[in-house]
Design a protein around this motif. Structure first.
Motif, PDB file in Angstrom:
ATOM      1  N   ILE A 288     -72.091 -37.155 -21.383  1.00 53.64           N
ATOM      2  CA  ILE A 288     -72.089 -35.869 -20.421  1.00 53.64           C
ATOM      3  C   ILE A 288     -70.716 -36.059 -19.416  1.00 53.64           C
ATOM      4  O   ILE A 288     -70.163 -37.192 -19.703  1.00 53.64           O
ATOM      5  CB  ILE A 288     -73.444 -36.077 -19.267  1.00 53.64           C
ATOM      6  CG1 ILE A 288     -73.414 -37.430 -18.617  1.00 53.64           C
ATOM      7  CG2 ILE A 288     -74.541 -35.876 -19.859  1.00 53.64           C
ATOM      8  CD1 ILE A 288     -74.226 -37.692 -17.759  1.00 53.64           C
ATOM      9  N   ALA A 289     -70.728 -35.118 -18.738  1.00 52.31           N
ATOM     10  CA  ALA A 289     -69.280 -35.084 -18.365  1.00 52.31           C
ATOM     11  C   ALA A 289     -69.330 -34.610 -16.844  1.00 52.31           C
ATOM     12  O   ALA A 289     -70.108 -33.783 -16.406  1.00 52.31           O
ATOM     13  CB  ALA A 289     -68.276 -34.105 -18.931  1.00 52.31           C
ATOM     14  N   THR A 290     -68.471 -35.193 -16.111  1.00 56.90           N
ATOM     15  CA  THR A 290     -68.284 -34.587 -14.519  1.00 56.90           C
ATOM     16  C   THR A 290     -67.730 -33.426 -14.443  1.00 56.90           C
ATOM     17  O   THR A 290     -67.938 -32.740 -13.304  1.00 56.90           O
ATOM     18  CB  THR A 290     -67.713 -35.650 -13.632  1.00 56.90           C
ATOM     19  OG1 THR A 290     -66.310 -35.968 -14.274  1.00 56.90           O
ATOM     20  CG2 THR A 290     -68.525 -37.211 -13.842  1.00 56.90           C
ATOM     21  N   GLY A 291     -66.945 -32.937 -15.167  1.00 55.21           N
ATOM     22  CA  GLY A 291     -66.043 -31.667 -15.164  1.00 55.21           C
ATOM     23  C   GLY A 291     -64.903 -32.049 -14.236  1.00 55.21           C
ATOM     24  O   GLY A 291     -63.839 -31.099 -14.267  1.00 55.21           O
ATOM     25  N   SER A 292     -64.885 -32.989 -13.494  1.00 53.35           N
ATOM     26  CA  SER A 292     -63.605 -33.241 -12.486  1.00 53.35           C
ATOM     27  C   SER A 292     -63.842 -34.515 -11.892  1.00 53.35           C
ATOM     28  O   SER A 292     -64.706 -35.356 -12.034  1.00 53.35           O
ATOM     29  CB  SER A 292     -63.678 -32.377 -11.432  1.00 53.35           C
ATOM     30  OG  SER A 292     -64.452 -32.563 -10.408  1.00 53.35           O
ATOM     31  N   LYS A 293     -62.751 -35.264 -11.823  1.00 51.90           N
ATOM     32  CA  LYS A 293     -62.586 -36.842 -11.355  1.00 51.90           C
ATOM     33  C   LYS A 293     -63.547 -36.791  -9.988  1.00 51.90           C
ATOM     34  O   LYS A 293     -64.001 -37.855  -9.792  1.00 51.90           O
ATOM     35  CB  LYS A 293     -61.213 -37.248 -11.107  1.00 51.90           C
ATOM     36  CG  LYS A 293     -60.473 -36.463 -10.297  1.00 51.90           C
ATOM     37  CD  LYS A 293     -58.897 -37.037 -10.355  1.00 51.90           C
ATOM     38  CE  LYS A 293     -57.991 -36.192  -9.176  1.00 51.90           C
ATOM     39  NZ  LYS A 293     -56.601 -36.802  -9.445  1.00 51.90           N
ATOM     40  N   GLY A 294     -63.321 -35.902  -9.150  1.00 46.70           N
ATOM     41  CA  GLY A 294     -64.101 -35.882  -7.940  1.00 46.70           C
ATOM     42  C   GLY A 294     -65.564 -36.006  -7.945  1.00 46.70           C
ATOM     43  O   GLY A 294     -66.219 -36.128  -6.959  1.00 46.70           O
ATOM     44  N   ASN A 295     -66.060 -35.507  -9.188  1.00 45.22           N
ATOM     45  CA  ASN A 295     -67.453 -35.254  -9.268  1.00 45.22           C
ATOM     46  C   ASN A 295     -68.102 -36.573  -9.659  1.00 45.22           C
ATOM     47  O   ASN A 295     -69.289 -36.655  -9.917  1.00 45.22           O
ATOM     48  CB  ASN A 295     -67.964 -34.048 -10.359  1.00 45.22           C
ATOM     49  CG  ASN A 295     -67.778 -32.825  -9.744  1.00 45.22           C
ATOM     50  OD1 ASN A 295     -67.834 -32.529  -8.345  1.00 45.22           O
ATOM     51  ND2 ASN A 295     -67.641 -31.655 -10.541  1.00 45.22           N
ATOM     52  N   PHE A 296     -67.360 -37.489  -9.799  1.00 52.83           N
ATOM     53  CA  PHE A 296     -68.233 -38.853 -10.063  1.00 52.83           C
ATOM     54  C   PHE A 296     -68.603 -39.419  -8.738  1.00 52.83           C
ATOM     55  O   PHE A 296     -68.124 -40.285  -8.057  1.00 52.83           O
ATOM     56  CB  PHE A 296     -67.078 -40.060 -10.690  1.00 52.83           C
ATOM     57  CG  PHE A 296     -67.755 -41.275 -11.394  1.00 52.83           C
ATOM     58  CD1 PHE A 296     -68.489 -41.215 -12.302  1.00 52.83           C
ATOM     59  CD2 PHE A 296     -67.725 -42.454 -10.464  1.00 52.83           C
ATOM     60  CE1 PHE A 296     -69.078 -42.335 -12.828  1.00 52.83           C
ATOM     61  CE2 PHE A 296     -68.169 -43.634 -11.173  1.00 52.83           C
ATOM     62  CZ  PHE A 296     -68.972 -43.538 -12.173  1.00 52.83           C
ATOM     63  N   LYS A 297     -70.033 -38.894  -8.132  1.00 53.86           N
ATOM     64  CA  LYS A 297     -70.480 -39.112  -7.070  1.00 53.86           C
ATOM     65  C   LYS A 297     -72.098 -39.237  -6.910  1.00 53.86           C
ATOM     66  O   LYS A 297     -72.554 -38.610  -7.885  1.00 53.86           O
ATOM     67  CB  LYS A 297     -69.763 -38.280  -6.031  1.00 53.86           C
ATOM     68  CG  LYS A 297     -70.188 -36.915  -6.297  1.00 53.86           C
ATOM     69  CD  LYS A 297     -69.345 -35.940  -5.192  1.00 53.86           C
ATOM     70  CE  LYS A 297     -69.672 -34.408  -5.545  1.00 53.86           C
ATOM     71  NZ  LYS A 297     -68.792 -33.564  -4.751  1.00 53.86           N
ATOM     72  N   PHE A 298     -72.515 -39.718  -5.837  1.00 50.99           N
ATOM     73  CA  PHE A 298     -73.945 -39.499  -5.841  1.00 50.99           C
ATOM     74  C   PHE A 298     -74.718 -38.470  -6.052  1.00 50.99           C
ATOM     75  O   PHE A 298     -75.520 -38.190  -6.831  1.00 50.99           O
ATOM     76  CB  PHE A 298     -74.250 -40.309  -4.272  1.00 50.99           C
ATOM     77  CG  PHE A 298     -75.822 -40.214  -4.074  1.00 50.99           C
ATOM     78  CD1 PHE A 298     -76.472 -41.094  -4.561  1.00 50.99           C
ATOM     79  CD2 PHE A 298     -76.443 -39.226  -3.422  1.00 50.99           C
ATOM     80  CE1 PHE A 298     -78.062 -41.194  -4.339  1.00 50.99           C
ATOM     81  CE2 PHE A 298     -77.743 -39.225  -3.093  1.00 50.99           C
ATOM     82  CZ  PHE A 298     -78.672 -40.437  -3.660  1.00 50.99           C
TER      83      PHE A 298
END
Length: 359
Positions: A288-298
């Motif tokens: 799966i992917a976050t789509g952006s580095k800032g979306n690696f979050k709770f």
């Protein structure tokens, strides 16, 4: 509702960073007064090249404890019955906020109690008067935003009824067999679209409950597989073409796949394209992917909290993702962070797919 004593300045003013000496430093301010803190407290905007960040001291660390009932028994003590039916007498000074079904209790008290709390949600409270707030506060519940979702009919129309050729799929067919590419594209409902740019790729964000949160549209070069970034970054959203009043609430790309196999480890990358490529190369993971580095979050990772997770940050993002994973693991996540790409000679921004495709 959590109110912070200190916050990063939201204005446009920048200062010299104490680490890299560039004028890219955002200082912390005191919320009540608007005064800047000393020059060492703040964050450098050069996240990949500098990454300096120093936050002010935090307040009281508290955990969210589900409760069945809470009753005041004196002006200094409260009796709570937790979700397991266990009764505890707690000083009111140690309950910093409460709602009907849960309350925030200080870590100091919980360490000396029988209440199970280490996997619960955690946050900090601030007080300028004393170490503890001496009265129970009713939590102010933020008003829930009304988010929109795309319809299954729209997905059916674009994916099944009016499929288009897209450049990313054509590129992948140069690197993998047609069967491998077809299976991967079906797993993620990838198709082409002519919205915004011809032969662009539509990436649907579908959650584990089959709700369609969003559809990101990006254009790629058919022969290199690289995103088109000139004369501008070719990224847009389907709702801007179909539903202008759409209230976006993203989820992880590929989240719908986590129900396929509960025993598989979930692997997280930033790029949707990388998730697709890695699903072909290493199918023993669910990619799966976050789509952006800032979306690696709770907020984004919450649906997979109980799963075993391994993350592969892009080059230059390892420390940021490691710090975030450390925070999340403290509240019950099980996230390992790979430094595989960080140890390469790649430039910042290169990722796991670049590594495997260049072997």
């Amino acid at each position: 509702m959590e109110v912070f004593k200190y916050t990063l300045d939201k204005g446009s003013k920048k200062f010299l960073c104490p680490n890299c000496t560039k004028k890219t430093f955002v200082k912390y301010i005191e919320t009540d007064t608007g005064n800047y803190l000393t020059d060492d407290f703040g964050k450098c905007d050069r996240e990949q090249n500098c990454n300096y960040y120093k936050a002010p001291p935090k307040g009281n660390k508290c955990y969210l404890v589900p409760i069945l009932s809470l009753k005041s028994i004196s002006d200094k003590a409260t009796k709570i019955t937790d979700a397991n039916g266990i009764i505890n007498i707690i000083p009111k000074s140690q309950i910093l906020e409460q709602t009907k079904n849960d309350c925030w209790i200080t870590e100091w008290f919980l360490k000396n109690s029988s209440i199970q709390y280490t996997s619960n949600e955690v946050k900090y409270f601030y007080s300028t008067v004393s170490n503890f707030v001496n009265e129970v506060k009713e939590a102010v519940q933020p008003q829930q935003a009304k988010y929109n979702f795309h319809s299954l009919e729209l997905l059916n129309e674009i994916y099944f009824e009016k499929p288009q050729i897209d450049n990313l799929t054509e590129y992948l067919k140069l690197r993998f067999s047609n069967d491998e590419v077809t299976d991967a594209m079906q797993n993620y409902f990838i198709t082409g679209t002519n919205h915004f740019w011809n032969n662009s790729t539509a990436f649907w964000q579908i959650d584990d409950k089959e709700k369609i949160h969003a559809c990101k549209i990006m254009q790629y070069d058919r022969f290199t597989g690289k995103r088109i970034k000139e004369p501008y970054n070719h990224i847009n959203w389907l709702h801007k073409a179909t539903e202008p009043e759409f209230n976006l609430n993203q989820c992880l790309f590929g989240l719908h796949r986590i129900n396929e196999d509960y025993q598989k480890t979930i692997a997280i990358v930033e790029s949707e394209k990388t998730a697709i490529i890695m699903s072909i190369l290493l199918p023993h993971y669910i990619w799966i992917a976050t789509g952006s580095k800032g979306n690696f979050k709770f907020e984004m990772l919450k649906p997979i909290k109980k799963r075993n997770i391994v993350s592969y940050p892009d080059k230059g993002e390892y420390n940021n993702w490691l710090n975030k994973a450390t925070e999340l693991n403290a509240i019950g996540f099980k996230i390992a962070v790979s430094d595989l790409i960080e140890q390469t000679d790649f430039e910042n921004g290169y990722d796991l797919a670049d590594y495997y495709l260049n072997l």
